[in-house]
Design a protein around this motif. Structure first.
Motif, PDB file in Angstrom:
ATOM      1  N   SER A  84       0.575  -1.318  -0.067  1.00 27.41           N
ATOM      2  CA  SER A  84      -0.079   0.029  -0.059  1.00 27.41           C
ATOM      3  C   SER A  84       0.842   1.459  -0.197  1.00 27.41           C
ATOM      4  O   SER A  84       1.962   1.344   0.548  1.00 27.41           O
ATOM      5  CB  SER A  84      -0.795   0.000   1.218  1.00 27.41           C
ATOM      6  N   TYR A  85       0.464   2.484  -0.730  1.00 22.81           N
ATOM      7  CA  TYR A  85       1.026   3.336  -0.754  1.00 22.81           C
ATOM      8  C   TYR A  85       0.132   4.826  -0.454  1.00 22.81           C
ATOM      9  O   TYR A  85      -1.141   4.586  -0.724  1.00 22.81           O
ATOM     10  CB  TYR A  85       1.515   3.666  -2.083  1.00 22.81           C
TER      11      TYR A  85
ATOM     12  N   LEU B 192      -5.725  -2.106   2.015  1.00 24.43           N
ATOM     13  CA  LEU B 192      -6.744  -1.006   2.354  1.00 24.43           C
ATOM     14  C   LEU B 192      -8.055  -1.687   2.281  1.00 24.43           C
ATOM     15  O   LEU B 192      -8.258  -2.337   1.270  1.00 24.43           O
ATOM     16  CB  LEU B 192      -6.614   0.228   1.422  1.00 24.43           C
ATOM     17  N   ASP B 193      -9.022  -1.990   3.092  1.00 23.59           N
ATOM     18  CA  ASP B 193     -10.379  -2.474   3.095  1.00 23.59           C
ATOM     19  C   ASP B 193     -11.345  -1.505   2.371  1.00 23.59           C
ATOM     20  O   ASP B 193     -10.966  -0.195   2.193  1.00 23.59           O
ATOM     21  CB  ASP B 193     -10.695  -3.258   4.366  1.00 23.59           C
TER      22      ASP B 193
ATOM     23  N   PHE C 160      -6.558   0.169   7.035  1.00 19.67           N
ATOM     24  CA  PHE C 160      -5.565  -0.625   6.574  1.00 19.67           C
ATOM     25  C   PHE C 160      -5.486  -1.732   7.574  1.00 19.67           C
ATOM     26  O   PHE C 160      -5.576  -1.550   8.587  1.00 19.67           O
ATOM     27  CB  PHE C 160      -4.234   0.203   6.705  1.00 19.67           C
ATOM     28  N   GLN C 161      -5.213  -2.644   6.845  1.00 17.43           N
ATOM     29  CA  GLN C 161      -4.824  -3.882   7.804  1.00 17.43           C
ATOM     30  C   GLN C 161      -3.523  -4.400   7.607  1.00 17.43           C
ATOM     31  O   GLN C 161      -2.997  -4.755   6.578  1.00 17.43           O
ATOM     32  CB  GLN C 161      -6.127  -4.892   7.184  1.00 17.43           C
ATOM     33  N   ALA C 162      -2.770  -4.427   8.611  1.00 15.08           N
ATOM     34  CA  ALA C 162      -1.376  -4.751   8.424  1.00 15.08           C
ATOM     35  C   ALA C 162      -0.842  -5.854   9.292  1.00 15.08           C
ATOM     36  O   ALA C 162      -1.323  -6.293  10.394  1.00 15.08           O
ATOM     37  CB  ALA C 162      -0.516  -3.499   9.073  1.00 15.08           C
TER      38      ALA C 162
ATOM     39  N   GLN D 294      -3.162  -5.740  12.548  1.00 10.78           N
ATOM     40  CA  GLN D 294      -3.452  -4.525  13.205  1.00 10.78           C
ATOM     41  C   GLN D 294      -4.397  -3.519  12.088  1.00 10.78           C
ATOM     42  O   GLN D 294      -3.942  -3.596  10.876  1.00 10.78           O
ATOM     43  CB  GLN D 294      -2.177  -3.690  13.185  1.00 10.78           C
ATOM     44  N   ILE D 295      -5.497  -2.921  12.644  1.00 11.05           N
ATOM     45  CA  ILE D 295      -6.316  -2.172  11.925  1.00 11.05           C
ATOM     46  C   ILE D 295      -5.976  -0.693  12.114  1.00 11.05           C
ATOM     47  O   ILE D 295      -5.918  -0.298  13.251  1.00 11.05           O
ATOM     48  CB  ILE D 295      -7.721  -2.652  12.264  1.00 11.05           C
ATOM     49  N   LEU D 296      -5.524  -0.080  11.085  1.00  9.33           N
ATOM     50  CA  LEU D 296      -5.288   1.545  11.333  1.00  9.33           C
ATOM     51  C   LEU D 296      -6.176   2.378  10.257  1.00  9.33           C
ATOM     52  O   LEU D 296      -6.430   1.849   9.338  1.00  9.33           O
ATOM     53  CB  LEU D 296      -3.924   1.681  11.226  1.00  9.33           C
TER      54      LEU D 296
END
Length: 71
Positions: A10-11, A36-37, A42-44, A53-55
């Motif tokens: 992702s960028y 990216l959902d 973001f799901q890392a 991790q959900i951010l």
């Protein structure tokens, strides 16, 4: 924002006057996979971990929303 591939890459893009600048979300988070959902979260995840991790990206910062076990 863009996301693609397996594992996810992702960028984030930002207009800087006359050109775009780009930042790697994977690199910034130190994560092997970042997606990216559909809710713009973001799901890392690292390849050696089951923790996801959900951010969210807000006001120029990544904010942790939740951490879940990917069982």
């Amino acid at each position: 924002m863009s996301t693609h591939g397996t594992p996810g890459v992702s960028y984030l893009y930002r207009w800087e006057g006359e050109a775009f600048s780009v930042s790697s979300v994977n690199e910034a988070l130190g994560a092997d996979s970042v997606l990216l959902d559909e809710n713009n979260r973001f799901q890392a995840q690292d390849s050696n971990s089951r923790l996801v991790q959900i951010l969210v990206y807000q006001a120029g910062e990544m904010k942790l929303v939740n951490s879940i076990n990917a069982d």
